[in-house]
Design an enzyme around this catalytic site. Sequence first.
Site, PDB file in Angstrom:
ATOM      1  N   ASP B  61       0.784  -1.226   0.067  1.00 50.12           N
ATOM      2  CA  ASP B  61       0.141   0.061   0.036  1.00 50.12           C
ATOM      3  C   ASP B  61       0.860   1.218   0.087  1.00 50.12           C
ATOM      4  O   ASP B  61       1.940   1.242   0.748  1.00 50.12           O
ATOM      5  CB  ASP B  61      -1.095   0.060   1.244  1.00 50.12           C
ATOM      6  CG  ASP B  61      -2.118   0.710   1.005  1.00 50.12           C
ATOM      7  OD1 ASP B  61      -1.965   2.089   0.688  1.00 50.12           O
ATOM      8  OD2 ASP B  61      -3.178   0.403   0.995  1.00 50.12           O
ATOM      9  N   ARG B  72     -14.320   1.929   8.018  1.00 52.35           N
ATOM     10  CA  ARG B  72     -14.355   0.544   7.554  1.00 52.35           C
ATOM     11  C   ARG B  72     -13.134  -0.147   7.590  1.00 52.35           C
ATOM     12  O   ARG B  72     -12.948  -1.233   7.201  1.00 52.35           O
ATOM     13  CB  ARG B  72     -15.184   0.803   5.947  1.00 52.35           C
ATOM     14  CG  ARG B  72     -13.955   1.072   4.925  1.00 52.35           C
ATOM     15  CD  ARG B  72     -14.793   1.442   3.800  1.00 52.35           C
ATOM     16  NE  ARG B  72     -14.030   2.175   2.762  1.00 52.35           N
ATOM     17  CZ  ARG B  72     -13.682   3.534   2.863  1.00 52.35           C
ATOM     18  NH1 ARG B  72     -14.079   4.231   4.032  1.00 52.35           N
ATOM     19  NH2 ARG B  72     -12.924   4.077   2.227  1.00 52.35           N
ATOM     20  N   CYS B 187     -16.017   3.886  -4.109  1.00 50.74           N
ATOM     21  CA  CYS B 187     -16.818   4.126  -2.671  1.00 50.74           C
ATOM     22  C   CYS B 187     -17.032   5.400  -2.315  1.00 50.74           C
ATOM     23  O   CYS B 187     -17.923   5.810  -1.652  1.00 50.74           O
ATOM     24  CB  CYS B 187     -15.817   3.375  -1.863  1.00 50.74           C
ATOM     25  SG  CYS B 187     -16.019   1.412  -1.870  1.00 50.74           S
TER      26      CYS B 187
END
Lengths: 81, 270, 68
Positions: B61, B72, B187
């Site tokens: 990442d 989330r 999203c």
Amino acid sequence: MPDDIVIDAAVDITDVVCPVTFVKAKVAIDELDDGQALSIRVNDGEPVRNVPRSLKDEGHRILRLSDNGDGTYSLIVRKTG
Amino acid sequence: MAFSNEQLERYSRHIILKEIGVKGQKRLMTGSALIIGAGGLGSPAALYLAAAGVGRIGIVDADAVEISNLQRQIIHATPDIGVPKIESARRKMNAINPDVKVETYHTMADGKNVMELISNYDFIMDGTDNFGAKFLINDACVIAKKPFSHAGILRFQGQTITYVPGEGPCYRCLFPVPPPPDAIPTCSQAGVIGAMAGVIGCLQALEAVKYLARAGKLLTGVLLTYDALTMEFRRVKIPARRDCAVCGANATVTEAVNCVTAPVCEGIDI
Amino acid sequence: MKLTVGGNVKEFKEGLTVSELIEAEGIKTPMYVTVSVNDEFVESGDFASAVLKDNDTVEFLYFMGGGH
């Protein structure tokens, strides 16, 4: 009862509590070949009530369970399958 | 490989499962998984793989934790805002299980690094949030013959499918052509219910554990879809395409590139 | 005729094509949907000509990109 059972390995599970007792016994029996016998030193109480039954449920043969007279039992199991 | 008493106790709930047992737990502890994306899906996956004792877990990442992630991306917390996600993830994973070796990659997966990244791991997990990356990971895994879990979430829905080389369709069989960059909402545009990341990410973790421990049936050739509003799970059978551009008999995609960001995509008509 | 669409059994007129079903179901992004009929893919180029039969099972599969 004949006292000529050949023991191939031994494990002491009196230092852990359920369900790790069964886990430790399972790990020990996993090391054996099919047909070999394992001697297990088991504490009185929950362990001696649970471990033989759990091993039997997995298909292994209980050969003997004897009281050592010191709060522990000796369980002899033959690995089956 | 012998278990310490502590490991017996730690993994006892796994070892007493017939389908895992001593052999399965040993396989987990000598196995490895790469999680691409330490976000919504990667968060629960990373936590559960660490808990399961997977021997080596890689996390890829490039981003730092932001406040909007915290609704989330459950591996990150408020004090982690501004911290690289891989670092935040690693700390929590090793807090759960110090035995697990966490390998971090502070980068985005792209055409230049993806083949090398996946080469070192037994199972790959797609936790990315864009189609360019999803197709890249799919193509790389098919070309390198690596099994992987694909997943996506949006609003109150999620879906996941598992690719195992030679055992069923890949992601491109399902969607042969990537959509143009703004065709499908993200999203951040459409929203996503927080716990959906948990549901689907955990399903991915289960697939990884099952693959490594050799337990049960995987979602090969099956797209599992979930609608949280109706609480309905569906299994949709997905055939492998004989003419799939990357996994078919006459594959035209022989190199993994990010089709959305790359100017040219060989064999693909965008 | 009866069709199972996305797990739900519904009534449709005979001779319905995949294109007509997409319209009838109000599919919002017909250019980005994958269609399978009886577990086999129907190519988008064939949507207008693929005729559905009684008891066919149709699935609409959508891109879902989010993960982060």
